[in-house]
Design an enzyme around this catalytic site. Structure first.
Site, PDB file in Angstrom:
ATOM      1  N   ARG A  92      -5.492  -5.459   0.497  1.00 49.40           N
ATOM      2  CA  ARG A  92      -4.987  -6.385  -0.516  1.00 49.40           C
ATOM      3  C   ARG A  92      -4.922  -7.797   0.041  1.00 49.40           C
ATOM      4  O   ARG A  92      -4.892  -8.016   1.248  1.00 49.40           O
ATOM      5  CB  ARG A  92      -3.596  -5.941  -0.980  1.00 49.40           C
ATOM      6  CG  ARG A  92      -3.503  -4.501  -1.474  1.00 49.40           C
ATOM      7  CD  ARG A  92      -4.251  -4.252  -2.722  1.00 49.40           C
ATOM      8  NE  ARG A  92      -3.600  -4.945  -3.833  1.00 49.40           N
ATOM      9  CZ  ARG A  92      -4.063  -4.944  -5.055  1.00 49.40           C
ATOM     10  NH1 ARG A  92      -5.166  -4.315  -5.343  1.00 49.40           N
ATOM     11  NH2 ARG A  92      -3.427  -5.590  -5.995  1.00 49.40           N
ATOM     12  N   CYS A  93      -4.868  -8.737  -0.879  1.00 52.24           N
ATOM     13  CA  CYS A  93      -4.715 -10.160  -0.556  1.00 52.24           C
ATOM     14  C   CYS A  93      -3.506 -10.328   0.371  1.00 52.24           C
ATOM     15  O   CYS A  93      -2.478  -9.695   0.136  1.00 52.24           O
ATOM     16  CB  CYS A  93      -4.505 -10.914  -1.865  1.00 52.24           C
ATOM     17  SG  CYS A  93      -4.174 -12.664  -1.680  1.00 52.24           S
ATOM     18  N   PRO A  94      -3.650 -11.088   1.410  1.00 50.17           N
ATOM     19  CA  PRO A  94      -4.727 -12.001   1.809  1.00 50.17           C
ATOM     20  C   PRO A  94      -5.674 -11.426   2.856  1.00 50.17           C
ATOM     21  O   PRO A  94      -6.456 -12.176   3.439  1.00 50.17           O
ATOM     22  CB  PRO A  94      -3.946 -13.177   2.389  1.00 50.17           C
ATOM     23  CG  PRO A  94      -2.805 -12.523   3.110  1.00 50.17           C
ATOM     24  CD  PRO A  94      -2.433 -11.347   2.208  1.00 50.17           C
TER      25      PRO A  94
END
Length: 83
Positions: free
Chosen positions: A19-21
């Site tokens: 997942r981000c980042p």
């Protein structure tokens, strides 16, 4: 697929399931290790990567040369490292 992408990447970042980042962080590390002119392919399943990768490229002077479906629910982003 662009002509740049047809040659093949110098490095591949497999960020599927991250997942981000994390996809952008891993792209940044790969770009720093390879240097200007290198082609890095990022494979990501996180929908945020569709916004994050192009924004990262603009901020850091890299070029997003191709975006394509990787065929397994992931998107492949081909990034030419800038100087």
């Amino acid at each position: 697929m662009s002509a740049d992408a047809a040659v093949g990447p110098d490095a591949e970042v497999d960020a599927r399931g991250q997942r981000c980042p994390l996809p952008v962080i891993r792209l940044a590390r790969a770009a720093a290790d390879l240097g200007p002119g290198a082609l890095v392919r990022v494979l990501a399943t996180d929908p945020a990567a569709a916004t994050d990768v192009p924004a990262f490229c603009r901020m850091r002077g890299h070029a997003l040369v191709a975006t394509q479906d990787a065929g397994d629910g992931a998107t492949a982003y081909d990034v030419r490292v800038g100087g």
